[in-house]
Design a protein around this motif. Structure first.
Motif, mmCIF file in Angstrom:
data_model
loop_
_atom_site.group_PDB
_atom_site.id
_atom_site.type_symbol
_atom_site.label_atom_id
_atom_site.label_comp_id
_atom_site.label_asym_id
_atom_site.label_seq_id
_atom_site.Cartn_x
_atom_site.Cartn_y
_atom_site.Cartn_z
ATOM 1 N N ASP A 24 8.844 -0.628 11.592
ATOM 2 C CA ASP A 24 9.114 -0.422 10.161
ATOM 3 C C ASP A 24 9.492 -1.722 9.463
ATOM 4 O OD1 ASP A 24 8.396 2.203 9.767
ATOM 5 O OD2 ASP A 24 10.375 2.987 10.261
ATOM 6 N N THR A 25 8.773 -2.774 9.808
ATOM 7 C CA THR A 25 8.971 -4.070 9.173
ATOM 8 C C THR A 25 7.609 -4.655 8.812
ATOM 9 O OG1 THR A 25 8.934 -5.274 11.283
ATOM 10 C CG2 THR A 25 11.095 -4.559 10.470
ATOM 11 N N LYS A 116 10.683 -2.936 6.003
ATOM 12 C CA LYS A 116 9.765 -2.240 5.094
ATOM 13 C C LYS A 116 10.537 -1.646 3.917
ATOM 14 C CE LYS A 116 6.120 1.229 5.016
ATOM 15 N NZ LYS A 116 5.240 2.088 5.818
ATOM 16 N N ALA A 117 11.719 -1.100 4.175
ATOM 17 C CA ALA A 117 12.519 -0.491 3.108
ATOM 18 C C ALA A 117 12.874 -1.514 2.031
ATOM 19 C CB ALA A 117 13.785 0.132 3.688
ATOM 20 N N THR A 120 9.670 -2.107 -0.001
ATOM 21 C CA THR A 120 9.396 -0.910 -0.798
ATOM 22 C C THR A 120 10.313 -0.857 -2.019
ATOM 23 O OG1 THR A 120 8.693 0.249 1.193
ATOM 24 C CG2 THR A 120 9.212 1.611 -0.706
ATOM 25 N N ALA A 121 11.582 -1.208 -1.842
ATOM 26 C CA ALA A 121 12.535 -1.186 -2.955
ATOM 27 C C ALA A 121 12.126 -2.150 -4.063
ATOM 28 C CB ALA A 121 13.932 -1.519 -2.452
#
Length: 139
Positions: A24-25, A116-117, A120-121
């Motif tokens: 998730d990166t 990734k978060a 995405t932000a």
């Protein structure tokens, strides 16, 4: 770490590249930035580094199911827009031999890993609290 190639912004001699990982990166391969670069003031902690990439590189985020590669906001120190219209991205320096062996990295480039978060932000419109924080004068 398993990598999935998302895209490249290739010009002669330049090859910034974007990968998604199985953690998730994102891995962002770009031109090395030194901490005292006069265009951007970065305080780079131990274990992290920064790379410079063309803004167009992030259009490849659409291939990972994100709605747009256009950032609606920037956050120091994760993502800085330079006066020349490129992004400086700060993150963990990639040292994983397996991951690095899957890439072709010229001596003037390096790779950073960014959650990734966090990316995405940056694609989301700023919310009220974000706007208020920006509107307050610096002390």
């Amino acid at each position: 770490m398993k990598l999935r190639f998302l895209g490249k912004d290739s010009k002669v001699g330049d090859c910034p590249t974007l990968y998604a990982t199985d953690r998730d990166t994102y891995l962002v391969q770009g031109w090395k930035i030194i901490s005292d670069d006069p265009r951007v003031k970065l305080d780079i902690p131990e274990g992290q580094t920064a790379v410079e990439v063309p803004t167009e590189l992030f259009e490849h985020l659409k291939k990972d199911g994100l709605p747009s590669g256009e950032f609606k906001r920037l956050e120091d120190p994760l993502m800085v827009l330079t006066p020349g219209g490129t992004y400086v991205v700060q993150g963990l320096e990639v040292t994983d031999p397996e991951a690095l062996s899957q890439m072709s990295i010229p001596h003037y480039e390096t790779v950073v890993e960014v959650p990734k978060a966090a990316i995405t932000a940056l694609l989301e419109e700023p919310r009220g609290a974000d706007l208020q924080r920006r509107a307050q004068p610096a002390h």
